[in-house]
Structure formats: structure tokens, C-alpha cells
Design an enzyme around this catalytic site. Structure first.
Site, PDB file in Angstrom:
ATOM      1  N   THR A 213       0.775  -1.184   0.050  1.00 13.79           N
ATOM      2  CA  THR A 213      -0.015   0.051   0.000  1.00 13.79           C
ATOM      3  C   THR A 213       0.923   1.351  -0.013  1.00 13.79           C
ATOM      4  O   THR A 213       2.070   1.214   0.592  1.00 13.79           O
ATOM      5  CB  THR A 213      -0.932  -0.039   1.222  1.00 13.79           C
ATOM      6  OG1 THR A 213      -1.671  -1.195   1.351  1.00 13.79           O
ATOM      7  CG2 THR A 213      -1.594   1.055   1.693  1.00 13.79           C
ATOM      8  N   GLY A 265      -0.050  -2.723   6.226  1.00 13.70           N
ATOM      9  CA  GLY A 265      -0.051  -3.813   6.747  1.00 13.70           C
ATOM     10  C   GLY A 265      -1.225  -4.832   6.539  1.00 13.70           C
ATOM     11  O   GLY A 265      -1.988  -4.614   5.535  1.00 13.70           O
TER      12      GLY A 265
HETATM   13  N1  ASP Z   1      -3.391  -2.505   4.673  1.00 17.94           N
HETATM   14  C1  ASP Z   1      -3.679  -2.878   3.098  1.00 17.94           C
HETATM   15  C2  ASP Z   1      -4.932  -3.904   3.332  1.00 17.94           C
HETATM   16  O1  ASP Z   1      -4.895  -4.550   4.235  1.00 17.94           O
HETATM   17  C3  ASP Z   1      -2.593  -3.829   2.695  1.00 17.94           C
HETATM   18  C4  ASP Z   1      -1.366  -3.319   2.809  1.00 17.94           C
HETATM   19  O2  ASP Z   1      -1.012  -2.471   3.470  1.00 17.94           O
HETATM   20  O3  ASP Z   1      -0.530  -3.547   1.829  1.00 17.94           O
HETATM   21  O4  ASP Z   1      -5.860  -3.635   2.401  1.00 17.94           O
END
Ligand code: ASP
Length: 347
Positions: A213, A265
Site C-alpha cells: 500500500t 500491513g
Molecule cells: N493494509 C492493506 C490492506 O489490508 C494492505 C497493505 O497495507 O499492503 O488492504
């Protein structure tokens, strides 16, 4: 005879000193602007990285910081800085947002984004959008042009069209690297199911641990904080799954009284831990610094729950935080002095 004159002279000098002092305060305040970003946390190890890919990540993080810095330096708002910084990363295939968004179990791209204005505590978010080139701009339109905080799916896509935001054919989001990631996970999933006694679907087991993300948090020259986050979610997600990124308080939070935070995360844990808000709340209610608060949440509460990931943030005085409990997190910052610093692995 001379006494009244002396008093007037003394008062006039005092006023000049006070005036000079307040000018200096303003100058100091106007110097305190800062921008901090992340491009995802996860199992990012040097041994799995080619020098070319590493250089490409560092260059794109730098480009994103430059875009936001230009806005902050010229007196622009933290909201503009956050939106434009994130757009640079959304337009890159490197990150799991916009152009580089990961695939759902059905082989589609469904993106989530949110933005929060620390001055007004107003927020906007979109979930599971499929044709918006820059979901972060759609989130901002929700904040500014609608009475709502979050729009999802087809409704959010329609809203973006109505707002004349750039829309694209879903093919625009096709990315070979992401497609191969999905195939790999699908194969592992198949093997796991073949070897499982009950043939049940164990979502915990099937989760992949690569995130990616993007997010930004900024403090502008006017003392206003803002934060934003944009993502494709998690590879192989299904059933219309939405993570923490578009959820205010979980993936994104900003309040001029404390800080601006963007998380990355395993979203399910960040939602349950209300991570972004929790960091702000510890600063507010327990008078912690941004570093202490993030440490408490990311290495304490979140880790205890089993949640992997990290957060970046800036507080109302321009102090920067970048913390994570995974092997790496794409990240970087720039302050008023214009010196850009970018990192990938643990220091
Ligand atoms: N937090 C994001 C999600 O769970 C994924 C990420 O941070 O890469 O959609």
C-alpha cells in the site's frame, strides 16, 4: 519631569522587542513543514531484491516526496501535498495502489483509498473501486463534494465519473508481476486444500504476507496536518473484502491537535486495533510523543494480536515517525530543509 518620557521610551522598546519576537515565532512556524511517506511494509528482504528494482523503488519514493515537497515549500496545503504525493505512487506499477494494484481472487483489481484533513477532521474514502485512475483523488472528492465519508463499488465509480475524475478501462491495472503473484498464491492455496483433512477454507493460512500500500502524511506551513492512504488491498482477496486503508481511524487519521498517520500491513488487524487513531489517542490522552505512541501500538498491541505492518506519521511540530514490525517498509521523508531521505529495509 523626564519620568513620563522614560516610561514611553521604555514601553516603545518593549513593544518593538515583542513584535520582533512574534515575527520570529511566525518565521519558525513557517519553517516547520514536513512530509513522510510509505510504499508498503512486509517481507521485503535485500536478498530477494535486484539492484535495479531497489534503485527503481528508491527513485520513485524520491519522486513522490519531491512532488509533495514542492507544494509544501510554496505554501500549499498539506491536503494538496498528500494527494499529489500519493498520485505519483498510484501511477507507478511498483506499488500496490492504482496502476500496480494487486488482483482479487477473481482476477480483478479493486482499490481502496482515504484522506483526512486534520484541520477540520473531515474525511473522505472510497472502497472497491475499479475504474478510477487515482483513487486518492476520488477520496478527496468524497470529502469535498459529498455529504458522506465513504462510497463503495459501482456507486463510488459513478461518483468519480460525475466529478470528472479520470477513469480508465480496468485493463489499465493489469500488471504481469501482480498476476504471477496471484497465480502463485492460488497454487499454494490449491495444494493446501488438497492436503487439508477437512477441505475447509482456512483464510488465515491462505493469506499472503506481501503488502505494498502507499500513504503520506504532511504538515504544512499553516500548521495543518493531513494524511492519506491508497491500496489495491491484499492479493487473492475475495467476497468484496475491504481492508483498513479506506477506514478512518484504522488506516488513516489526522488531527491538528496531535498528528497525521497512514498505515500499511495486514488490514484485518489494523481495523481491529484501530491503529491510526490509537496512535493519535495515546498522544492526546497519555501525552506520548509520536514515536512512543507508534512504538506502543506497532510493537505492543498490534504485534500481540498477530498483526504485521507499520505506520508513518508527522506530529503538529513536524516530528516524523516511520515504524514497522516487518522486515522492511518502503519509506521516506523530507522536511523544510529539502533533504530527502528514503529507505527500504530495517536500519
Ligand atoms: N493494509 C492493506 C490492506 O489490508 C494492505 C497493505 O497495507 O499492503 O488492504
Amino acid at each position: 519631569m523626564h519620568r513620563p518620557f522614560l516610561i514611553i521610551a521604555f514601553l516603545s522598546i518593549l513593544m518593538q522587542i515583542t513584535h520582533a519576537q512574534s515575527k520570529q515565532d511566525n518565521m519558525e512556524q513557517s519553517e516547520a513543514y514536513a512530509l513522510v511517506i510509505h510504499g508498503g511494509a512486509g517481507t521485503i528482504l535485500k536478498k530477494n531484491m535486484t539492484p535495479e528494482l531497489e534503485a527503481a523503488y528508491l527513485a520513485k519514493l524520491t519522486e513522490a516526496l519531491e512532488a509533495g515537497y514542492k507544494i509544501l515549500q510554496s505554501g500549499g496545503s498539506s491536503m494538496d501535498a498528500v494527494e499529489n504525493t500519493i498520485r505519483v505512487m498510484e501511477d507507478s506499477e511498483l506499488f500496490n495502489a492504482g496502476k500496480g494494484a494487486v488482483f482479487t481472487n477473481e482476477g480483478k483489481n479493486e482499490m481502496d483509498a482515504s484522506i483526512m484533513d486534520g484541520k477540520t477532521l473531515n474525511a473522505g474514502a472510497v472502497g472497491a473501486v475499479t475504474i478510477i485512475k487515482n483513487p486518492i483523488s476520488a477520496a478527496r472528492k468524497v470529502l469535498e463534494e459529498s455529504p458522506h465519508v465513504m462510497l463503495i463499488g459501482a456507486g463510488a465509480d459513478d461518483f468519480a465519473k460525475k466529478m470528472q475524475l479520470e477513469t480508465v478501462d480496468p485493463k489499465y491495472f493489469f500488471n504481469e508481476r501482480r498476476w504471477q503473484q496471484l497465480q502463485k498464491i492460488r497454487n499454494t492455496e490449491k495444494q493446501q486444500l488438497d492436503h487439508s483433512d477437512d477441505k475447509g477454507l482456512n483464510l488465515e493460512k491462505l493469506e499472503n504476507n506481501k503488502f505494498g500500500t502507499v500513504g503520506a502524511a504532511a504538515l504544512d506551513q499553516h500548521g495543518n496536518l493531513a494524511a492519506g492512504t491508497s491500496t489495491g488491498g491484499m492479493t487473492n482477496k475475495r467476497y468484496g473484502r475491504v481492508g483498513d486503508s479506506p477506514i478512518i481511524g484504522a488506516g488513516t487519521y489526522a488531527d491538528n491537535q496531535t498528528c497525521a498517520i497512514s498505515c500499511t500491513g495486514h488490514g484485518e488487524f489494523f481495523i481491529r486495533g484501530v491503529v491510526a487513531y490509537d496512535i493519535a489517542a495515546l498522544m492526546d490522552y497519555r501525552s506520548m510523543s509520536i514515536t512512543q505512541a507508534a512504538n506502543e501500538v506497532i510493537h505492543g498491541k498490534l504485534k500481540k494480536m498477530g498483526g504485521q505492518g507499520g505506520a508513518i506519521g508527522v506530529d503538529k511540530s513536524g516530528n516524523i515517525m516511520m515504524d514497522f514490525n516487518t522486515p522492511g517498509m518502503y519509506r521516506g521523508f523530507v522536511r523544510s530543509d529539502g533533504k530527502i531521505e528514503v529507505f527500504i529495509y530495517q536500519q
